[in-house]
Design a protein around this motif. Structure first.
Motif, PDB file in Angstrom:
ATOM      1  N   PHE A  10      -5.014  -9.240   6.084  1.00 17.22           N
ATOM      2  CA  PHE A  10      -4.952 -10.692   6.177  1.00 17.22           C
ATOM      3  C   PHE A  10      -3.529 -11.168   5.904  1.00 17.22           C
ATOM      4  N   LEU A  11      -3.113 -12.174   6.645  1.00 19.26           N
ATOM      5  CA  LEU A  11      -1.763 -12.718   6.510  1.00 19.26           C
ATOM      6  C   LEU A  11      -1.505 -13.261   5.114  1.00 19.26           C
ATOM      7  N   ASN A  12      -2.456 -14.018   4.562  1.00 20.35           N
ATOM      8  CA  ASN A  12      -2.200 -14.624   3.249  1.00 20.35           C
ATOM      9  C   ASN A  12      -2.033 -13.581   2.151  1.00 20.35           C
ATOM     10  N   MET A  13      -2.725 -12.441   2.279  1.00 25.32           N
ATOM     11  CA  MET A  13      -2.605 -11.397   1.262  1.00 25.32           C
ATOM     12  C   MET A  13      -1.271 -10.667   1.365  1.00 25.32           C
ATOM     13  N   ILE A  14      -0.782 -10.479   2.575  1.00 27.94           N
ATOM     14  CA  ILE A  14       0.518  -9.818   2.748  1.00 27.94           C
ATOM     15  C   ILE A  14       1.635 -10.714   2.213  1.00 27.94           C
ATOM     16  N   LEU A  15       1.571 -11.992   2.504  1.00 32.71           N
ATOM     17  CA  LEU A  15       2.584 -12.898   1.972  1.00 32.71           C
ATOM     18  C   LEU A  15       2.527 -12.951   0.446  1.00 32.71           C
ATOM     19  N   TRP A  16       1.319 -12.890  -0.101  1.00 30.90           N
ATOM     20  CA  TRP A  16       1.183 -12.899  -1.565  1.00 30.90           C
ATOM     21  C   TRP A  16       1.800 -11.643  -2.169  1.00 30.90           C
ATOM     22  N   ALA A  17       1.659 -10.507  -1.498  1.00 34.22           N
ATOM     23  CA  ALA A  17       2.296  -9.276  -1.977  1.00 34.22           C
ATOM     24  C   ALA A  17       3.807  -9.450  -2.036  1.00 34.22           C
ATOM     25  N   GLY A  18       4.385 -10.079  -1.006  1.00 30.92           N
ATOM     26  CA  GLY A  18       5.821 -10.341  -1.025  1.00 30.92           C
ATOM     27  C   GLY A  18       6.211 -11.323  -2.108  1.00 30.92           C
ATOM     28  N   HIS A  19       5.385 -12.320  -2.320  1.00 31.76           N
ATOM     29  CA  HIS A  19       5.658 -13.320  -3.368  1.00 31.76           C
ATOM     30  C   HIS A  19       5.666 -12.676  -4.747  1.00 31.76           C
ATOM     31  N   ILE A 108      -3.730 -10.066  10.860  1.00 27.89           N
ATOM     32  CA  ILE A 108      -2.428  -9.672  11.382  1.00 27.89           C
ATOM     33  C   ILE A 108      -2.597  -8.920  12.700  1.00 27.89           C
ATOM     34  N   GLY A 109      -1.636  -9.112  13.611  1.00 27.86           N
ATOM     35  CA  GLY A 109      -1.607  -8.336  14.842  1.00 27.86           C
ATOM     36  C   GLY A 109      -2.528  -8.837  15.924  1.00 27.86           C
ATOM     37  N   VAL A 110      -3.023 -10.076  15.799  1.00 29.72           N
ATOM     38  CA  VAL A 110      -3.996 -10.627  16.728  1.00 29.72           C
ATOM     39  C   VAL A 110      -3.518 -12.003  17.183  1.00 29.72           C
ATOM     40  N   SER A 111      -3.982 -12.421  18.337  1.00 23.41           N
ATOM     41  CA  SER A 111      -3.647 -13.754  18.840  1.00 23.41           C
ATOM     42  C   SER A 111      -3.894 -14.819  17.779  1.00 23.41           C
ATOM     43  N   MET A 112      -3.050 -15.832  17.776  1.00 21.48           N
ATOM     44  CA  MET A 112      -3.129 -17.008  16.913  1.00 21.48           C
ATOM     45  C   MET A 112      -2.536 -16.803  15.528  1.00 21.48           C
ATOM     46  N   GLY A 310      18.108  -9.933  -3.505  1.00 21.44           N
ATOM     47  CA  GLY A 310      17.288  -9.278  -2.476  1.00 21.44           C
ATOM     48  C   GLY A 310      15.905  -9.881  -2.381  1.00 21.44           C
ATOM     49  N   ALA A 311      15.375  -9.939  -1.181  1.00 21.38           N
ATOM     50  CA  ALA A 311      14.049 -10.490  -0.953  1.00 21.38           C
ATOM     51  C   ALA A 311      13.101  -9.391  -0.506  1.00 21.38           C
ATOM     52  N   ALA A 312      11.821  -9.637  -0.689  1.00 22.84           N
ATOM     53  CA  ALA A 312      10.824  -8.666  -0.234  1.00 22.84           C
ATOM     54  C   ALA A 312      10.578  -8.858   1.243  1.00 22.84           C
ATOM     55  N   VAL A 313      10.694  -7.804   2.000  1.00 24.59           N
ATOM     56  CA  VAL A 313      10.412  -7.851   3.425  1.00 24.59           C
ATOM     57  C   VAL A 313       9.102  -7.128   3.633  1.00 24.59           C
ATOM     58  N   VAL A 314       8.116  -7.830   4.160  1.00 20.16           N
ATOM     59  CA  VAL A 314       6.770  -7.302   4.209  1.00 20.16           C
ATOM     60  C   VAL A 314       6.357  -7.078   5.647  1.00 20.16           C
ATOM     61  N   GLY A 315       5.847  -5.890   5.943  1.00 16.58           N
ATOM     62  CA  GLY A 315       5.324  -5.589   7.273  1.00 16.58           C
ATOM     63  C   GLY A 315       3.831  -5.447   7.209  1.00 16.58           C
ATOM     64  N   SER A 316       3.199  -5.453   8.368  1.00 16.35           N
ATOM     65  CA  SER A 316       1.735  -5.416   8.403  1.00 16.35           C
ATOM     66  C   SER A 316       1.235  -3.990   8.568  1.00 16.35           C
ATOM     67  N   GLY A 317       1.394  -3.191   7.552  1.00 16.51           N
ATOM     68  CA  GLY A 317       0.830  -1.856   7.571  1.00 16.51           C
ATOM     69  C   GLY A 317       1.686  -0.832   8.274  1.00 16.51           C
ATOM     70  N   SER A 336      -3.706  -4.174   0.297  1.00 18.98           N
ATOM     71  CA  SER A 336      -4.015  -4.870   1.546  1.00 18.98           C
ATOM     72  C   SER A 336      -3.367  -4.213   2.745  1.00 18.98           C
ATOM     73  N   GLY A 337      -2.646  -3.107   2.525  1.00 21.01           N
ATOM     74  CA  GLY A 337      -2.017  -2.417   3.640  1.00 21.01           C
ATOM     75  C   GLY A 337      -0.588  -2.849   3.894  1.00 21.01           C
ATOM     76  N   ALA A 338      -0.033  -3.701   3.016  1.00 26.17           N
ATOM     77  CA  ALA A 338       1.323  -4.171   3.237  1.00 26.17           C
ATOM     78  C   ALA A 338       2.327  -3.099   2.842  1.00 26.17           C
ATOM     79  N   VAL A 339       3.468  -3.105   3.495  1.00 23.56           N
ATOM     80  CA  VAL A 339       4.576  -2.227   3.155  1.00 23.56           C
ATOM     81  C   VAL A 339       5.693  -3.092   2.619  1.00 23.56           C
TER      82      VAL A 339
END
Length: 346
Positions: A10-19, A108-112, A310-317, A336-339
């Motif tokens: 989920f997008l919100n969980m990946i952003l939270w990992a970066g936060h 993540i990785g889907v339309s919209m 430095g900032a956290a750069v988060v990818g979707s798995g 959540s699968g974030a890197v």
């Protein structure tokens, strides 16, 4: 017998990992298949110094018909010769915004997904966005580029992505849009609000929504249900009802390793009272690097200086940088699968 669709983060969980894991003032989020050119961080640092409360979307260039030897050095050598891609897949914005963004359980990785991200950023920033395209990011394909051949997009020809997954993101977008307009009424006059409506039509949300169970169709129609007898109006109605209890008073903290994402529920009663992600007990709502977060105006930050730690750069798995076609090394992941990639990895 068909296999169940693969799980996506989920997008919100990946952003939270970066936060939570980042240390810088700004967060860089990109799709996992995006690479950056050497000037990327210098250009972004300068942009955020000049306009610290305006998010950035970096428009990539695309290299097509590459061979198996294509690597980062090849991309650097060919910078400026690729095709300009019209989509959005790399953003920079204040890290303290993450728990204030109106985002739901968008896959993540889907339309919209980009539409949802752009909507949230335009809403919190007062309909401001810097669109940069000086060849700072890139993507490459061995065959024909989707820039020239849009029908090659997986989102347009894969049944999973034109059915169930897109339907889910359409439903989440609809609920998010309603909450955005309730919280930021001025967003209705934003140019991207009209663009988002076109995206809904382009990805045939009205038709794909039929793939979802009744509960999630209601998200699309902006209706509510009463699971378990308790009136609840949330981005995942029945799940959030269980998490928050019959009276809605419980607020379990966000936990990326939890089996049930209770801390990421957002309900109608939360609107206008961020954070929309429940912070850990004893944790700070804002960034963890000690920035002042009290009395921050909507759509802005108080400090104009750029934190160079430095900032956290988060990818979707997946790993965002490769050398010689292979991942440079194994990288830590969250539940959540974030890197998580430090800036020095680019």
């Amino acid at each position: 017998q068909s296999r169940p669709p693969p799980p996506l983060p989920f997008l919100n969980m990946i952003l939270w990992a970066g936060h939570q894991s980042g240390k810088g003032k700004y967060l860089v989020y990109s799709n996992m298949d995006i690479g950056v050119q050497p000037p990327f961080y210098i250009k972004m640092a300068r942009q955020m110094q000049v306009m610290p409360d305006v998010p950035v979307s970096s428009i990539r260039e695309e290299f097509e018909h590459v061979d198996a030897t294509f690597d980062v050095e090849s991309a650097i050598a060919r910078r400026g010769t690729g095709l300009s891609h019209p989509g959005h897949d790399c953003w920079v914005f204040p890290r303290e915004w993450v728990p204030r963004l109106i985002l739901g359980f968008t896959l993540i990785g889907v339309s919209m997904v980009a539409t949802d991200m752009m909507q949230a950023l335009h809403a919190i920033s007062g309909c401001r966005m810097s669109l940069l395209s000086p060849h700072l990011t890139f993507h490459f394909v061995e065959g024909d580029s989707v820039v020239k051949h849009p029908s090659n997009q997986r989102a347009r020809n894969d049944k999973i992505f034109t059915g169930l997954y897109t339907a889910w993101n359409c439903a989440q977008f609809a609920r998010n849009r309603r909450d955005v307009l309730a919280t930021y009424p001025e967003y209705g006059q934003c140019w991207f609000s009209q663009q988002a409506e076109w995206n809904v039509y382009s990805y045939q949300c009205g038709a794909t929504i039929e793939h979802l169970p009744h509960e999630f169709k209601l998200l699309w129609h902006n209706d509510s249900i009463k699971p378990g007898g308790a009136y609840i109006d949330c981005n995942l109605p029945s799940l959030c009802a269980r998490c928050r209890g019959r009276d809605g008073s419980r607020r379990p903290p966000a936990d990326l390793m939890a089996a049930v994402p209770c801390g990421f529920c957002r309900c109608a009663g939360d609107l206008g009272n961020p954070p929309y992600i429940t912070p850990p007990v004893g944790g700070e709502v804002g960034a963890l690097a000690g920035e002042e977060t009290a009395n921050v105006p909507r759509g802005g930050v108080q400090e104009a200086s750029l934190d160079q730690t430095g900032a956290a750069v988060v990818g979707s798995g997946g790993v965002a940088v490769a050398q010689g076609g292979k991942a440079a090394r194994a990288l830590p992941r969250t539940g959540s699968g974030a890197v998580l990639l430090p800036r020095s990895d680019f």
